[in-house]
Design an enzyme around this catalytic site. Structure first.
Site, mmCIF file in Angstrom:
data_model
loop_
_atom_site.group_PDB
_atom_site.id
_atom_site.type_symbol
_atom_site.label_atom_id
_atom_site.label_comp_id
_atom_site.label_asym_id
_atom_site.label_seq_id
_atom_site.Cartn_x
_atom_site.Cartn_y
_atom_site.Cartn_z
ATOM 1 C CG HIS A 73 -2.139 -0.910 0.893
ATOM 2 N ND1 HIS A 73 -3.148 -0.740 0.810
ATOM 3 C CD2 HIS A 73 -1.977 -2.310 1.649
ATOM 4 C CE1 HIS A 73 -4.051 -2.156 0.942
ATOM 5 N NE2 HIS A 73 -3.256 -2.841 1.235
ATOM 6 C CG HIS B 117 1.300 -7.265 3.201
ATOM 7 N ND1 HIS B 117 1.903 -6.778 4.452
ATOM 8 C CD2 HIS B 117 2.394 -7.867 2.794
ATOM 9 C CE1 HIS B 117 3.188 -7.111 4.727
ATOM 10 N NE2 HIS B 117 3.461 -7.824 3.693
ATOM 11 N N GLY C 16 1.180 -20.412 -4.057
ATOM 12 C CA GLY C 16 2.523 -20.910 -4.004
ATOM 13 C C GLY C 16 3.602 -19.793 -3.879
ATOM 14 C CB ILE C 17 3.837 -16.480 -4.924
ATOM 15 C CG1 ILE C 17 4.128 -17.090 -6.162
ATOM 16 C CG2 ILE C 17 4.989 -15.485 -4.604
ATOM 17 C CD1 ILE C 17 5.463 -17.753 -6.486
ATOM 18 C CG HIS C 18 1.104 -13.902 -1.910
ATOM 19 N ND1 HIS C 18 1.185 -13.806 -3.074
ATOM 20 C CD2 HIS C 18 0.863 -12.395 -1.261
ATOM 21 C CE1 HIS C 18 0.859 -12.511 -3.389
ATOM 22 N NE2 HIS C 18 0.843 -11.721 -2.444
ATOM 23 C CG ASP D 291 -3.981 -9.877 -2.886
ATOM 24 O OD1 ASP D 291 -5.175 -8.971 -2.955
ATOM 25 O OD2 ASP D 291 -3.170 -9.542 -2.253
ATOM 26 C CG LEU E 178 5.589 -11.182 -2.690
ATOM 27 C CD1 LEU E 178 5.157 -12.257 -1.790
ATOM 28 C CD2 LEU E 178 5.568 -11.719 -4.213
ATOM 29 N N GLY F 254 -0.135 -8.521 -4.255
ATOM 30 C CA GLY F 254 -1.275 -9.246 -5.077
ATOM 31 C C GLY F 254 -0.582 -10.399 -5.751
#
Length: 409
Positions: free
Chosen positions: A155, A212, A273-275, A297, A331, A333
């Protein structure tokens, strides 16, 4: 002339050769639909002496409730947080595209933006049912700008706000209106937030308290973090925290004995698989499986090739499957679709097929207080359906019992 002796002249559709997700089980039985709702076959047969006008052979498919995405920022080149004269057209375009991923309802999400963006965007999109034109809109999710600078994630800090003495009045100045708003995400540690949470909840708006990474949502009035923040909300409140041995955060809350009996706790996770590390998915799921809500997201770049795209006031760079604030490793989204998240969640957490599907349907519906109308295949529920193969790949999507997308067509 009616095709049978039922109390309605409306045609009846019978889905055969399928397994239905109902009561946490995959049940091998037929599904009956009339006038957009699921029928009780016993009442149809014995009370109405009715029968099917149309049969749909599902070829052994799983039938689950249509997926519900409560946090999606855009996709396919559309950014919901960009003020324009045709915001509604952009939302409609995304709504049409996500049908192929099994999504039948969603909450268009706006990230932290200046007031003029909210004033321009919010009046252009209304809550409406889905259909051949696209997935239904359940209301906006306003993620910010009342976010903590310390946990701002992607943000933009210059647009973050704190609550002035007016509380809700200041929030209204920023947003302009709360019509057609389903969720507001704000930081619980901001002075004045408690009164805002109460007033939003009284209006039937879900209040998501977090940062987030992970959203935690507590249904009805409950003290979320004693001594730090007491969230009083109906229907739901959320908070976001990370695990530490002196501050157990989300895991501590999910396993806490301070949550009153009968109070539901929901938390959102981006299973792309990322966040979220697979171990974190497993821990969260095993701690509280009935509250896990899958969210995408997804941002503008969902469905597009790597490159630079926008997310509100930020420029986002896609590198492989990662979405970063341009020039950083923050990161911002994801580019995942909901069916991708369902498949990854099942694989990474080791959960059952039923649990993976419910995390994308039943749980978000409960979070928003729209179950059993949505998120279930109970008698009387909306016939929003997704047909899937054994690998949880989407074969077809139905809204109100009508086919709106089918693979290969």
């Amino acid at each position: 002339m009616p095709s049978n002796k039922s109390v309605s002249d409306a045609p009846i559709t019978q889905f055969i050769n399928c397994r239905i997700l109902r009561d946490n089980e995959l049940q091998r039985e037929d599904l009956w639909v009339r006038e957009g709702r699921i029928l009780d076959p016993e009442k149809l047969f014995f009370d109405e002496q009715g029968y099917a006008d149309k049969r749909v052979d599902c070829g052994g498919s799983i039938i689950a409730p249509g997926f519900i995405d409560v946090q999606i920022n855009g996709g396919y080149g559309i950014d919901f947080s960009q003020a324009s004269e045709d915001v509604s057209d952009g939302v409609s375009f995304v709504a049409k595209k996500i049908l192929e991923h099994g999504v039948t309802s969603f909450c268009p999400t706006l990230v932290t933006s200046p007031p003029e963006v909210y004033h321009k965007v919010l009046p252009q999109v209304k809550v409406h049912d889905g259909g051949p034109h696209g997935a239904g809109v359940l209301g906006f999710h306003l993620e910010g700008p009342f976010i903590s600078a310390e946990k701002k994630g992607a943000h933009p800090e210059k647009y973050l706000r704190t609550f002035k003495s007016g509380g809700l009045e200041h929030l209204m100045e920023v947003y302009g209106s709360l019509d057609d708003v389903a969720i507001v995400t704000l930081a619980p540690e901001l002075p004045g937030s408690q009164s805002v949470v109460r007033e939003l909840s009284q209006r039937g708006i879900t209040v998501s308290l977090g940062e987030h990474r992970v959203l935690l949502l507590v249904s009805e009035s409950v003290s979320v973090q004693p001594g730090r923040f007491h969230a009083l909300s109906n229907p739901s409140v959320s908070a976001v925290v990370q695990f530490h041995h002196r501050d157990p955060g989300i895991v501590g809350l999910l396993t806490s004995d301070r949550i009153p009996a009968g109070r539901a706790v929901y938390y959102g996770m981006i299973a792309d698989g990322i966040h979220t590390n697979p171990a974190a998915l497993r821990i969260a799921h095993r701690a509280h499986p009935s509250g896990l809500v899958l969210v995408t997201d997804a941002i503008t770049a969902m469905g597009l090739p790597p490159g630079r795209h926008t997310l509100g006031q930020q420029v986002i760079e896609i590198q492989g499957l990662h979405a970063y604030v341009a020039g950083t490793k923050t990161l911002s989204g994801s580019i995942a679709t909901m069916d991708m998240c369902v498949r990854h969640f099942k694989q990474a957490s080791g959960c059952s097929v039923q649990e993976a599907l419910e995390a994308a349907s039943l749980h978000p519906a409960q979070l928003l207080g729209i179950s059993p109308k949505k998120g279930k295949l109970d008698y009387g529920s909306d016939a929003d359906l997704v047909l899937l193969d054994e690998g949880l790949n989407v074969k077809a999507t139905y809204i109100s019992g009508e086919e709106v997308w089918r693979k290969g067509q």
